[in-house]
Design a protein around this motif. Structure first.
Motif, PDB file in Angstrom:
ATOM      1  N   SER A  29       0.903  -1.178  -0.059  1.00 28.84           N
ATOM      2  CA  SER A  29      -0.078  -0.028  -0.022  1.00 28.84           C
ATOM      3  C   SER A  29       0.972   1.294  -0.100  1.00 28.84           C
ATOM      4  O   SER A  29       0.790   2.594  -0.716  1.00 28.84           O
ATOM      5  N   ASP A  32       2.466   1.747  -3.563  1.00 23.65           N
ATOM      6  CA  ASP A  32       1.497   2.184  -4.466  1.00 23.65           C
ATOM      7  C   ASP A  32       0.988   3.581  -4.141  1.00 23.65           C
ATOM      8  O   ASP A  32       1.087   4.497  -5.290  1.00 23.65           O
ATOM      9  N   GLN A 285      -9.142  -1.402  -6.169  1.00 24.23           N
ATOM     10  CA  GLN A 285      -7.901  -1.283  -6.350  1.00 24.23           C
ATOM     11  C   GLN A 285      -7.345  -1.078  -7.570  1.00 24.23           C
ATOM     12  O   GLN A 285      -6.766  -1.668  -8.463  1.00 24.23           O
ATOM     13  N   ARG A 289      -3.461  -0.447  -3.005  1.00 22.01           N
ATOM     14  CA  ARG A 289      -3.940  -1.532  -2.517  1.00 22.01           C
ATOM     15  C   ARG A 289      -3.687  -2.033  -0.974  1.00 22.01           C
ATOM     16  O   ARG A 289      -2.960  -2.765  -0.641  1.00 22.01           O
ATOM     17  N   GLU A 302     -10.410  -5.943  -7.051  1.00 22.08           N
ATOM     18  CA  GLU A 302      -9.506  -5.907  -8.183  1.00 22.08           C
ATOM     19  C   GLU A 302     -10.272  -4.971  -9.375  1.00 22.08           C
ATOM     20  O   GLU A 302     -11.307  -5.023  -9.637  1.00 22.08           O
TER      21      GLU A 302
END
Length: 688
Positions: A29, A32, A285, A289, A302
C-alpha cells in the motif's frame, strides 16, 4: 517547474530508478501511494514507450479494413439455461456517460457523449481493432428508459447479477445521474445495482492523473455527510445490491480522501442513525492496495488492468499512424497472472477484464492491451470462479467485471458488430465447469478439386473409424460437393464460405467452433491438386497414405490420448524448415506473428507441414484461433501459388503449436521409426 531531460537519459535512468524503487522494503500500500505521487509529479521523466515499425518497401502497410466485418469467434444471440445455483455473483462496472449533459456540452461541445470518442477512433497499427461498433443496442441514449431495460434483460440472461454504477459527486454537485434516477423511479427495472463513487477530479486527460481540471472534489467532513445523505434513497431501495443484507458501497480512490477511516466512520454512523443499518464498504484497487481494514473498509475489489505491468509489444507493431506514441501491452499476460494470483488474508473480490484500449479517449497515444479474446476472457473468469475462489464461502463469492459498457476504453460485454454476443456468451460459459473433451474422431476436409475430393472420400470410407466429417467449400462448388457427399457412405456436414484464404481460413472457422464444443483432436485434409505441378496428384497420395493408411488413424488418436502435450502429427517426409522454403512470405509471416502475438524469431527457427494436412490438437492452435481473424484480411483467390496470408499461415501452424506449449511428431515416430527428414531437395517445392 518541469525541467527537460533528454530522451536517451530518460531511457537509461528510468529502469534503474524503477528497479531501485522496487527493491526498497515497504508495504504494498505504501509503494502504491508513493508510485502514484511520483508519477503525478515527475511524469515528464518517464521515457516514451517504444516506437512501432514504420511501413517499408519490404513490409508495406497492409490494406485498411472495415471494423464491421464479423470475425472468427463471432457469436449470435442465443438462449441457454444458467447453472443453478450460480457459482458466483457477477457484477459489471457500468458507465453512465451515454447521454448529453450541460457540463459536457461546455467542456467538449454540444451534444457530447462517450459515443463521440468511440466513433472517432482510428486504428493506429495493423491489427488494431478500432473503431468498435455496437450491434443490438446501437449508439444508445440513456435518457431513454427502454435502453436500461434491454441491458438488464441481457445481463440476466447471461448470468450477470447486477451493475456497479459509477457515481459522480463533486461537493454537492452530481453529474450523469439521470440513468440512476430513472432506475430508482422505475420498479420494473429489477436488475440490482450498487454505486461506486468515482471520487477523483475530472480532467482533460481522462486518466485520473494530473491535467487541466474540469471539475474538482471538495473533500471534507460536511461533504462526507452530504454525500451519504444524497445516495441514501438508492441504499434504501430493496433492489439495491447487498452483501449479507448490507447495502454495498464502493469508493474508487480512498487515497484521495483526507482521512479514509474518518469518512467511513461517518458514513456508517449516519446510516445507522437514519434507518439504513449496516453498510458493506469496499474500495477499488485501481491505484492503491492497502488492507481495507486499515482504512475503515470491509473489502477491496480488483480492477484490472490497473496496477499491472505486462510485456510491452509496441516495438513489434506495424504502424498505420507514423506519429503513434501510445503503448501496446500483452493482455494474455495480464489474464494469466491475475487468474493465478493467490488471494490475500483480507476480503478481496476478484476482478476480470475482457479487454482494454483507451485509444478513443487518447487519439494516437492510447494504451492498448492486445490479444484479448472472448475465449481467453472466459478462461480467466472460469479459473477465478472455480479455482481461485473455490475455498471462499458462498456469500463472499463475488466477481467484478471491468466493464459492461466502457466503449471508449475497450472494456465491453455488450454486443458488437465484429464479435456479436461473444463476450456475453463467454461470461455465461464461465459459470460452468469446462466442457469435457470429446475424443470422437473428427476430420475437416476443404473441397475444391472434385476428383481429389472423391479420392479423400474413398480413403475415409475405407477406414474403420466412425468419422464425423465436416466438409467446407465455396458457393460455386456447393451443389456438386453436396451431390458427391449424398452418394457417399460418410456421415457428413457441409459448411459453405466465400472463396478466400485457400483451405486455411475455412479450417480456422470450423476449428474455432469445434474447440468451443470440446473437440480435442482433428484431422485436417484438403483437395490438394497443385495444378502448377505435374506431380500434384502424387503429393496428395503421399500425404493421405501417411495420415490414413495402415491403421495410422487409430494409432494417431491413441497417441494424442497418451501424450497430453502432443500438439501436431505431421505426415512423414513433409515437415520442412520454414527458413529453407520461405518463398515470398517473409512480410506476411512477420505480420502473422504480430497479429497472433508470437515472436517472429520463432518462425525463423521453426518447421512447417508442406501440403497443410496433419493431425492437430485444437488447443494447440489457440494463438491463431484467439486472434479473431476476419475474411477481409485474406486476399481474394486468383490462383496465387505463394505470398498470400494463407501461404504464410501454412508455414506458421507448427510455430503456433510450439508457442502454445505443445510439441510435434511425425507419423513414422509413432511406430518407433526415427523422424523422417527430406534429404537434399524436397520433391514438391524448391528451396528459397
Amino acid at each position: 517547474m518541469a525541467f527537460s531531460v533528454p530522451t536517451r537519459f530518460r531511457s537509461i535512468l528510468f529502469p534503474i530508478a524503477r528497479a531501485l524503487f522496487r527493491a526498497i522494503p515497504m508495504s504494498q500500500s505504501r509503494r502504491d501511494l508513493l508510485r502514484n505521487g511520483l508519477l503525478d509529479r515527475y511524469a515528464h521523466l518517464v521515457p516514451r514507450p517504444p516506437h512501432g515499425k514504420a511501413p517499408t518497401l519490404a513490409a508495406p502497410r497492409r490494406p485498411l479494413l472495415r471494423a464491421v466485418t464479423p470475425a472468427i469467434g463471432h457469436v449470435a444471440y442465443r438462449t441457454e439455461a444458467l447453472p443453478a445455483p450460480l457459482p458466483a455473483r457477477l457484477i459489471a462496472f457500468y458507465l453512465p456517460q451515454f447521454h448529453p449533459i450541460a457540463e459536457n456540452d461546455a467542456w467538449w461541445g454540444t451534444g457530447f457523449t462517450e459515443w463521440h470518442n468511440v466513433a472517432n477512433a482510428l486504428p493506429q497499427f495493423e491489427g488494431h481493432w478500432q473503431p468498435r461498433i455496437p450491434a443490438d443496442l446501437g449508439y444508445y441514449d440513456l435518457r431513454q428508459p427502454e435502453v436500461m431495460h434491454r441491458q438488464a434483460r441481457l445481463a440476466r440472461e447471461y448470468g450477470i447479477e447486477g451493475f456497479c454504477f459509477y457515481f459522480y459527486w463533486f461537493g454537492g454537485r452530481t453529474l450523469l445521474e439521470k440513468p440512476l434516477q430513472q432506475w430508482l423511479a422505475d420498479s420494473s427495472l429489477d436488475l440490482p445495482l450498487c454505486l461506486c463513487w468515482a471520487n477523483e477530479r475530472w480532467a482533460r486527460n481522462w486518466d485520473g492523473r494530473a491535467g487541466v481540471t474540469l471539475i474538482d472534489q471538495q473533500h471534507s467532513e460536511q461533504d462526507d455527510l452530504s454525500f451519504i445523505a444524497h445516495i441514501a434513497p438508492y441504499l434504501r431501495d430493496p433492489r439495491y445490491l447487498r452483501v449479507e443484507g448490507k447495502p454495498m458501497l464502493l469508493v474508487y480512490r480512498p487515497g484521495l480522501l483526507p482521512d479514509a477511516g474518518a469518512s467511513t466512520r461517518r458514513w456508517r454512523l449516519w446510516c445507522q442513525e437514519n434507518g439504513i443499518g449496516d453498510i458493506h464498504l469496499a474500495y477499488v484497487q485501481g491505484f492503491e492496495r492497502p488492507d481495507p481494514r486499515q482504512i475503515g473498509f470491509d473489502a477491496a475489489i480488483e480492477f484490472p488492468p490497473n496496477l499491472a505491468s505486462p510485456q510491452n509489444l509496441t516495438a513489434q507493431q506495424r504502424l498505420i499512424n507514423p506519429d503513434y506514441s501510445g503503448s501496446v501491452l500483452d493482455w494474455r499476460e495480464l489474464a494469466h497472472e491475475s487468474a493465478a494470483r493467490p488471494l490475500p488474508d483480507y476480503l478481496l473480490y476478484p476482478g476480470v477484464n475482457p479487454g482494454w484500449d483507451n485509444e478513443p479517449r487518447r487519439a494516437g497515444r492510447g494504451r492498448t492491451y492486445l490479444h484479448a479474446s472472448p475465449r481467453g476472457y472466459r478462461d480467466w473468469l472460469r479459473a477465478t470462479i472455480h479455482v481461485r475462489m473455490s475455498r471462499i464461502p458462498n456469500p463472499q463469492r463475488m466477481v467484478f467485471i471491468n466493464a459492461w459498457n466502457e466503449w471508449a476504453e475497450g472494456a465491453v460485454l455488450e454486443p458488437e458488430l465484429r464479435l456479436g454476443h461473444a463476450w456475453l456468451q463467454a461470461t455465461r460459459d464461465a459459470l460452468r465447469e469446462a466442457v469435457p473433451a470429446t475424443r470422437s474422431p473428427h476430420v475437416v476436409v476443404h473441397a475444391w478439386y472434385l476428383d481429389a475430393f472423391d479420392e479423400i472420400a474413398r480413403a475415409l470410407e475405407a477406414s474403420a473409424i466412425p468419422w464425423r466429417v465436416i466438409v467446407t467449400t465455396s458457393p460455386e462448388r456447393e451443389a456438386v460437393v453436396r451431390e458427391r457427399l449424398q452418394s457417399s457412405r460418410l456421415s457428413w456436414e457441409l459448411e459453405v464460405f466465400e472463396n478466400r484464404g485457400r483451405d486455411i481460413l475455412p479450417f480456422l472457422r470450423v476449428a474455432d467452433r469445434l474447440l468451443d464444443a470440446g473437440v480435442e483432436v482433428v484431422l485436417k485434409l484438403h483437395t490438394k491438386r497443385s495444378t502448377h505441378r505435374e506431380d500434384g496428384r502424387l503429393w496428395l497420395e503421399e500425404l493421405l497414405s501417411s495420415l490414413l493408411d495402415r491403421n495410422s488413424e487409430r494409432i494417431a488418436l491413441a497417441r494424442f490420448a497418451q501424450e497430453p502435450r502432443l500438439g501436431l502429427l505431421a505426415p512423414d517426409g513433409h515437415l520442412l524448415r520454414v527458413a529453407d522454403y520461405i518463398g515470398a512470405n517473409t512480410e506476411a509471416l512477420d505480420f502473422v506473428c504480430a497479429r497472433t502475438g508470437v515472436p517472429s524469431m520463432l518462425w525463423r527457427q521453426g518447421s512447417f507441414v508442406s501440403g497443410s494436412m496433419f493431425w492437430v490438437r485444437l488447443k494447440a492452435l489457440r494463438p491463431a484461433l484467439d486472434a479473431l481473424w476476419t475474411a477481409d484480411e485474406f486476399e481474394q483467390e486468383h490462383g496465387q501459388i505463394d505470398g498470400t496470408l494463407a501461404h504464410a499461415m501454412e508455414r506458421m501452424v507448427n510455430t503456433w503449436v510450439q508457442y502454445a506449449g505443445y510439441h510435434t511428431r511425425s507419423m513414422g515416430e509413432l511406430s518407433g521409426s526415427p523422424p523422417e527428414r527430406p534429404s537434399g531437395d524436397y520433391r514438391y517445392a524448391k528451396r528459397g
